[in-house]
Design a protein around this motif. Structure first.
Motif, short mmCIF file in Angstrom:
data_model
loop_
_atom_site.label_atom_id
_atom_site.label_comp_id
_atom_site.label_asym_id
_atom_site.label_seq_id
_atom_site.Cartn_x
_atom_site.Cartn_y
_atom_site.Cartn_z
N ASN A 159 0.94 -1.01 0.05
CA ASN A 159 0.10 -0.02 -0.11
C ASN A 159 0.66 1.24 0.27
OD1 ASN A 159 -2.40 -1.37 0.04
ND2 ASN A 159 -2.65 -1.31 2.13
N LYS A 160 1.64 1.30 0.86
CA LYS A 160 2.75 2.48 0.83
C LYS A 160 3.42 2.50 -0.31
CE LYS A 160 4.39 4.32 4.32
NZ LYS A 160 4.39 5.07 5.33
N LEU A 161 3.91 1.59 -1.25
CA LEU A 161 4.54 1.74 -2.50
C LEU A 161 3.43 2.38 -3.39
CD1 LEU A 161 6.50 -1.63 -2.62
CD2 LEU A 161 7.50 1.01 -2.29
N ILE A 162 2.27 1.95 -3.48
CA ILE A 162 1.30 2.23 -4.22
C ILE A 162 0.94 3.68 -4.14
CG2 ILE A 162 -1.03 2.01 -4.92
CD1 ILE A 162 -0.89 -1.34 -4.49
N SER A 163 1.07 4.12 -2.75
CA SER A 163 0.54 5.56 -2.54
C SER A 163 1.63 6.44 -2.85
CB SER A 163 0.08 5.74 -0.84
OG SER A 163 1.54 5.56 -0.25
N LEU A 164 2.79 6.03 -3.16
CA LEU A 164 3.95 6.94 -3.73
C LEU A 164 3.46 7.46 -5.06
CD1 LEU A 164 7.27 5.03 -2.59
CD2 LEU A 164 6.37 7.03 -1.57
N ARG A 165 2.75 6.59 -5.87
CA ARG A 165 2.53 7.36 -7.24
C ARG A 165 1.13 8.02 -7.14
NH1 ARG A 165 4.33 2.39 -10.41
NH2 ARG A 165 6.53 2.85 -10.43
N LYS A 166 0.58 8.51 -6.06
CA LYS A 166 -0.56 9.20 -6.04
C LYS A 166 -0.52 10.65 -6.87
CE LYS A 166 -3.37 8.90 -1.91
NZ LYS A 166 -2.78 8.63 -0.48
N ASP A 167 0.57 11.13 -6.81
CA ASP A 167 0.53 12.44 -7.58
C ASP A 167 1.72 12.58 -8.89
OD1 ASP A 167 -0.09 13.74 -4.67
OD2 ASP A 167 2.21 13.05 -4.92
N SER A 168 2.46 11.63 -8.83
CA SER A 168 3.38 11.65 -10.15
C SER A 168 3.96 10.05 -10.23
CB SER A 168 4.76 12.36 -9.38
OG SER A 168 5.49 11.56 -8.45
N VAL A 169 4.38 9.72 -11.44
CA VAL A 169 4.69 8.57 -12.11
C VAL A 169 6.16 8.42 -11.64
CG1 VAL A 169 3.24 8.38 -13.78
CG2 VAL A 169 5.19 9.39 -14.37
N GLY A 170 6.78 7.40 -11.80
CA GLY A 170 8.21 7.24 -11.44
C GLY A 170 8.40 6.67 -10.11
N TYR A 171 9.80 6.54 -9.56
CA TYR A 171 9.91 6.10 -8.31
C TYR A 171 10.39 7.21 -7.28
CZ TYR A 171 9.76 1.78 -10.96
OH TYR A 171 9.14 0.52 -11.80
N LYS A 172 9.98 6.90 -6.06
CA LYS A 172 10.33 7.81 -4.85
C LYS A 172 11.37 6.75 -3.74
CE LYS A 172 6.75 11.16 -5.43
NZ LYS A 172 5.45 11.17 -4.97
N ILE A 173 12.17 7.34 -2.95
CA ILE A 173 12.45 6.63 -1.78
C ILE A 173 11.44 6.44 -0.66
CG2 ILE A 173 13.93 6.35 0.25
CD1 ILE A 173 15.90 8.14 -1.22
N PRO A 174 10.89 5.04 -0.59
CA PRO A 174 9.87 4.84 0.58
C PRO A 174 10.32 4.96 1.95
CG PRO A 174 10.46 2.87 -0.64
CD PRO A 174 11.18 3.72 -1.13
N HIS A 175 9.51 5.52 2.61
CA HIS A 175 9.90 5.93 4.23
C HIS A 175 8.75 5.18 5.02
CE1 HIS A 175 13.74 8.04 3.40
NE2 HIS A 175 12.85 8.73 2.57
N GLY A 176 9.12 5.06 6.32
CA GLY A 176 7.94 4.50 7.21
C GLY A 176 7.84 3.15 7.21
N GLY A 177 7.22 2.60 8.53
CA GLY A 177 6.99 1.32 8.45
C GLY A 177 8.32 0.39 8.58
N PHE A 178 8.38 -0.78 7.93
CA PHE A 178 9.38 -1.73 7.78
C PHE A 178 10.43 -1.20 6.95
CE2 PHE A 178 7.25 -4.44 10.64
CZ PHE A 178 8.20 -5.28 10.94
N PHE A 179 9.94 -0.07 6.06
CA PHE A 179 11.01 0.43 4.89
C PHE A 179 12.27 1.01 5.80
CE2 PHE A 179 7.04 0.32 2.27
CZ PHE A 179 7.91 -0.18 1.17
N LYS A 180 11.94 1.23 7.18
CA LYS A 180 13.09 1.75 8.00
C LYS A 180 14.15 0.93 7.85
CE LYS A 180 13.81 3.58 12.64
NZ LYS A 180 13.40 3.36 13.92
N TYR A 181 13.91 -0.61 7.88
CA TYR A 181 14.75 -1.52 8.07
C TYR A 181 15.27 -2.09 6.66
CZ TYR A 181 13.15 -1.22 12.57
OH TYR A 181 12.68 -0.70 13.70
N VAL A 182 14.22 -2.28 5.83
CA VAL A 182 14.57 -3.13 4.51
C VAL A 182 14.11 -2.28 3.16
CG1 VAL A 182 14.79 -5.53 5.26
CG2 VAL A 182 12.69 -4.66 4.77
N SER A 183 14.80 -2.58 2.00
CA SER A 183 14.04 -1.89 1.04
C SER A 183 12.84 -2.66 0.46
CB SER A 183 15.29 -1.85 -0.12
OG SER A 183 16.18 -1.31 0.07
N CYS A 184 12.39 -3.85 0.77
CA CYS A 184 11.30 -4.72 0.28
C CYS A 184 10.71 -5.11 1.33
CB CYS A 184 12.10 -5.75 -0.82
SG CYS A 184 12.93 -4.93 -2.22
N PRO A 185 10.09 -4.46 2.19
CA PRO A 185 9.13 -5.07 3.41
C PRO A 185 8.06 -5.85 2.61
CG PRO A 185 9.13 -2.80 3.42
CD PRO A 185 10.07 -3.19 2.33
#
Ligand code: NDP
Length: 253
Positions: free
Chosen positions: A165-191
């Protein structure tokens, strides 16, 4: 078919695990980036719509395991229903909800990837469904392994779905990729992958079967190399990528 399966079941599942191990070694040693999502590229044959690819490649998993487990000669009871229901719940999300929610409108996936996942899901569903419907001895749904396994499965599902859900929400206003933050992203790139591995580990604790072991191993064989690829990709593409983040298993890989 039924006799052949019953007589050779363990040999078939062990062979299937070996196929997974070879795939894993190939992916890690050759550093092949499975070409979908951010690693998508031409040269892998015909390309098809990303959301439809997700639907069709995962669809066998949604139906094969539940149908075989419910139609087999084993008596239906709360234990077999738990195994079938949590499987179905996971795949209902993956097959129906996830493809409708992802924001990858113009993205395409090579049909070869979708076909290989389609066949993986047929075999995986067949082995796990056959075990529940034909082979398994019944046990009480109140045994400690069942309760602990369900808790582990639910924790994994929470980590998987909330991270997707967090990854999907990163595309709310723009296409492309952003650095995800929060939740288990604090520890790993692919929670989301970490959560998926925990889910099927929980399923293994409940089922205590060779096919369930095969599934959690295959999940790791698929997702650990892909998480390593994603992690490298983030570091290549974002100079300010958090340095202490691991790829998929917190503090380890
Ligand atoms: P990804 O993490 O690569 O992508 C998930 C979704 O989020 C995609 O729509 C992706 O878009 C988007 N996304 C990812 N990172 C970013 C970012 N940094 N910024 C913006 N958007 C982003 O997961 P997969 O697509 O590989 O897998 C999806 C789900 O399927 C996961 O939950 C995974 O656990 C499960 N799965 C399970 C397997 C198994 O063997 N059991 C095998 C493969 C997947 P885009 O597609 O454009 O990159």
């Amino acid at each position: 078919m039924s006799h052949f399966f019953l007589n050779n079941f363990n040999t078939l599942v062990i062979s299937w695990i070996l196929v997974g191990l070879i795939t894993f070694l190939f992916l890690v040693i050759s550093k092949t980036r499975t070409p979908y999502g951010r690693h998508s590229e031409n040269g892998w044959g015909l390309m098809i719509n990303n959301s439809w690819a997700w639907f069709w490649m995962e669809f066998p998993a949604l139906i094969v395991m539940p149908i075989i487990s419910l139609l087999g000669p084993n008596e239906l009871n709360s234990y077999s229903m738990i195994l079938t229901f949590i499987w179905f719940a996971h795949y209902f999300n993956r097959v129906i909800i996830f493809p409708l929610r992802i924001k990858t409108k113009n993205k395409k996936m090579p049909i070869s990837i979708a076909i290989s996942a389609f066949f993986f899901n047929i075999f995986n569903g067949l082995f796990n469904g056959y075990y529940v419907g034909y082979i398994m001895n019944t046990q009480s749904a109140l045994e400690p392994n069942v309760i602990i396994g369900i808790i582990i499965f639910l924790i994994g599902m929470f980590v998987n779905v909330s991270s997707d859900n967090k990854l999907i929400s990163l595309r709310k206003d723009s296409v492309g990729y952003k650095i995800p933050h929060g939740g288990f992203f604090k520890y790993v790139s692919c929670p989301n992958y970490f959560g998926e591995i925990i889910e099927w580990f929980g399923y293994l604790i409940i089922a205590f079967s060779l096919p369930a072991l095969s599934f959690v191993l295959w999940t790791g064989f698929n997702l650990i190399p892909r998480a390593l690829n994603h992690h490298e990709w983030y570091k290549e593409n974002f100079k300010n990528y958090p340095k202490n983040r691991k790829a998929v298993i917190p503090f380890i890989i």
